[in-house]
Every structure is written in structure tokens, then in C-alpha cells.
Motif scaffolding. Structure first.
Motif, short mmCIF file in Angstrom:
data_model
loop_
_atom_site.label_atom_id
_atom_site.label_comp_id
_atom_site.label_asym_id
_atom_site.label_seq_id
_atom_site.Cartn_x
_atom_site.Cartn_y
_atom_site.Cartn_z
N THR A 238 0.83 -1.14 0.06
CA THR A 238 -0.02 0.03 -0.10
C THR A 238 0.92 1.49 0.09
O THR A 238 0.52 2.25 -0.67
CB THR A 238 -1.01 0.21 1.07
N VAL A 239 1.97 1.28 0.71
CA VAL A 239 2.84 2.45 0.70
C VAL A 239 3.40 2.46 -0.60
O VAL A 239 3.39 3.88 -1.05
CB VAL A 239 4.00 2.10 1.67
N ALA A 240 3.50 1.59 -1.46
CA ALA A 240 4.30 1.89 -2.74
C ALA A 240 3.16 2.35 -3.62
O ALA A 240 3.48 3.32 -4.42
CB ALA A 240 4.62 0.28 -3.32
N LEU A 241 2.09 1.94 -3.31
CA LEU A 241 0.69 2.34 -4.22
C LEU A 241 0.63 3.77 -4.04
O LEU A 241 0.35 4.64 -4.87
CB LEU A 241 -0.52 1.46 -4.10
N PHE A 242 0.76 3.99 -2.73
CA PHE A 242 0.40 5.58 -2.15
C PHE A 242 1.53 6.49 -2.73
O PHE A 242 1.27 7.61 -3.27
CB PHE A 242 0.37 5.62 -0.61
N GLY A 243 2.69 5.85 -2.92
CA GLY A 243 3.84 6.89 -3.58
C GLY A 243 3.43 7.00 -4.94
O GLY A 243 3.73 8.08 -5.47
#
Length: 312
Positions: A238-243
């Protein structure tokens, strides 16, 4: 030591990325219809006046020479002067970009506040009424275009209920937050839907993992298992998608700032494109590209903190 090496590698990778961005920005701006001289002098400009303006702006030189001058100016922090506003581009960026950054940060914060707890609710009650309600509600925000959603929120909460201003930026930090809430909510609804669905799927996958079952068998409290074992590992994707979504937020800010009449970088970009203001378009594009690149770097660091294997 391993994390420091990872950070150094990621910073070095930014150099060719930024060079490629310079080339793309330089090429795309030159492909815009029309030319700055015509925009400055009007449709009835004489050919001699157009040639004089092009010579003053250096647009009569070969493209490789123009790019070399452009790259040297960017490296020294000199982005030139606006053709239409007659102000330094760096001054315009320093004035307008913080507004867009604040709008983006507010939208990101609202999206996280919506997505994380509701993803937990949907994942821990999968297949039940709560799961279907959460996914159905977020699907509405995901299926609406940003400009249409913004107009609905503006009409209902701004024009009819008068809870929020219908435009502008206000004076003072609290007024800035008040004016930017509806635009930020407009951007956040679609992003929160994407984050929620991704985090929900990740939680469902992690919650049945063997190490989670082992943690429960050791007698750890359910809350501790969810926060330390489930959430930490589910957040990696999710952090990768958020970035990656930060770029989408910035592009959505261009439309949102126009709808809500916010004097940010997005609106300045649109006005500069219509005015064929090369220096402003170039400067804003580079500034936004650097901002997105730094966001990707920060995203990688957070991922490396959540999962040390990323730094290997």
C-alpha cells in the motif's frame, strides 16, 4: 550501513531520471501549438517583431544550443522570467507551489484517514454486510471523474449549505485549511478508494499467514497482532501504491484548482500553457517532477523500514 548504501543508490538513480525529465520537458514545450512571440504581440504582429522577440528569447538558435542553455540555467537555479507575467519563474513557483503541496498533503491525509480503518473493517468482516457497504461506498467515489465530484461537493457544501467557501485561498493558515478542505476531499475520495481496496486485499492475505497464526497461538493480544504483524506487513504494497498515487494527486490538482479557483501551481500551469509561456511551463514541470521523484525516494525509504529486505 545497508540502509545508507540503499539511500545512496537511490539518490544516484535520481540523476539520470532528472536529466531525462529535462529532455522531455524541453521537447514537449517546443511541441505546443503556436509560439511565445505571437502570444506576446498578438495575432496582428509583424514578422519583424516576431523575429526580434524570438531572437531575444533565444528561440532562433538550434535546438541543441537551446537545450544546453536551458540545462545550464536549471543547474544554476535560473528558470528565466515569465513571458506574460513579467516575473521570475522561481518567484512564481515559490508563491504558487506551496499551495498545491498543502492541497496534496491534505488530500493524502484525508485519504489515509478514510482508507486504513475502513480497510481493517472490510478485511476483518469480509463477506459480511460491513464489507459490502464499505466497498460499495468507495466504489461511488472511484467511478466519478474528479471534476464532476468537485462540482457536486462545491454545489452542495459550498453554494447550498454554505459550510465551505466556493473558491479562493483565504488569509491565514486556518483559512487556508478551510478553503482547501473541499478540494482536498475531492482528490482524496478517489485515492482513498484505491488505497482501501489494496490494503483490504493485503490484510486478508496477511491475516491468514502462518506467522500471524503463530503469534496468536503464543497468546498475544489481538490488537497487538493486528498492529505489529498484520498492519506492518500489509502496508508494504500500500505504501508503494500511495507513493505512485502522488503523481495522480498532483495531476488531479490541476483540474481541482481550476474548479475551485485556487491560485496554485496547477492553475498557473493551465494558464501558462494557454499563454504559451515557455519558461513557466518548463519551470513548473521540472519542480513538480522533482517533487514526485523525492516522494518516490521517501516511499522507498518507508518500504525499507517496513521490510529490510527491500534495501538489499
Amino acid at each position: 550501513m545497508q540502509l545508507a548504501s540503499f539511500i545512496a543508490r537511490r539518490i544516484l538513480q535520481l540523476i539520470p531520471t532528472l536529466l531525462f525529465i529535462l529532455i522531455v520537458v524541453f521537447a514537449l514545450v517546443r511541441l505546443l501549438p503556436g509560439d511565445p512571440a505571437s502570444a506576446m504581440l498578438g495575432d496582428r504582429a509583424l514578422d519583424a517583431d516576431v523575429e526580434r522577440i524570438n531572437r531575444e528569447l533565444g528561440l532562433d538558435r538550434p535546438l541543441p544550443v537551446q537545450f544546453a542553455v536551458f540545462a545550464r540555467s536549471v543547474a544554476t537555479g535560473d528558470l528565466g522570467d515569465s513571458i506574460t507575467l513579467k516575473l521570475p519563474v522561481t518567484e512564481l513557483i515559490a508563491t504558487r507551489l506551496p499551495i498545491t503541496i498543502l492541497l496534496t498533503l491534505m488530500a493524502a491525509l484525508i485519504a489515509v484517514v478514510f482508507a486504513v480503518p475502513l480497510a481493517f473493517v472490510a478485511a476483518t468482516r469480509r463477506g459480511r454486510m460491513a464489507d459490502s457497504a464499505v466497498r460499495g461506498a468507495f466504489q461511488v467515489g472511484l467511478s466519478m471523474p474528479v471534476f464532476y465530484l468537485g462540482l457536486i461537493l462545491l454545489t452542495v457544501f459550498g453554494a447550498r449549505l454554505r459550510w465551505f467557501p466556493v473558491g479562493g485561498y483565504g488569509d491565514g493558515f486556518l483559512e487556508h485549511l478551510h478553503h482547501l478542505f473541499l478540494p482536498a476531499l475531492t482528490l482524496a475520495l478517489s485515492l482513498s478508494a484505491i488505497l482501501m481496496r489494496n490494503l483490504r486485499a493485503a490484510i486478508i492475505e496477511v491475516i491468514d499467514a502462518e506467522y500471524v497464526q503463530f503469534a496468536r497461538a503464543k497468546g498475544l493480544r489481538p490488537r497487538l497482532v493486528l498492529l505489529r504483524h498484520v498492519l506492518r506487513n500489509a502496508l508494504i504494497s500500500t505504501v508503494a501504491l500511495f507513493g505512485l498515487s502522488i503523481g495522480t494527486l498532483l495531476s488531479g490538482a490541476v483540474i481541482t484548482e481550476t474548479v475551485f479557483a485556487i491560485p496554485g501551481a496547477g492553475r498557473l500551469m493551465v494558464d501558462s500553457i494557454y499563454a504559451r509561456d515557455y519558461p513557466v511551463v518548463q519551470g513548473l514541470t521540472i519542480a513538480l517532477a522533482v517533487l514526485v521523484s523525492l516522494t518516490f525516494l521517501l516511499t522507498d525509504l518507508v518500504q525499507a523500514w517496513l521490510d529490510p529486505r527491500v534495501a538489499r
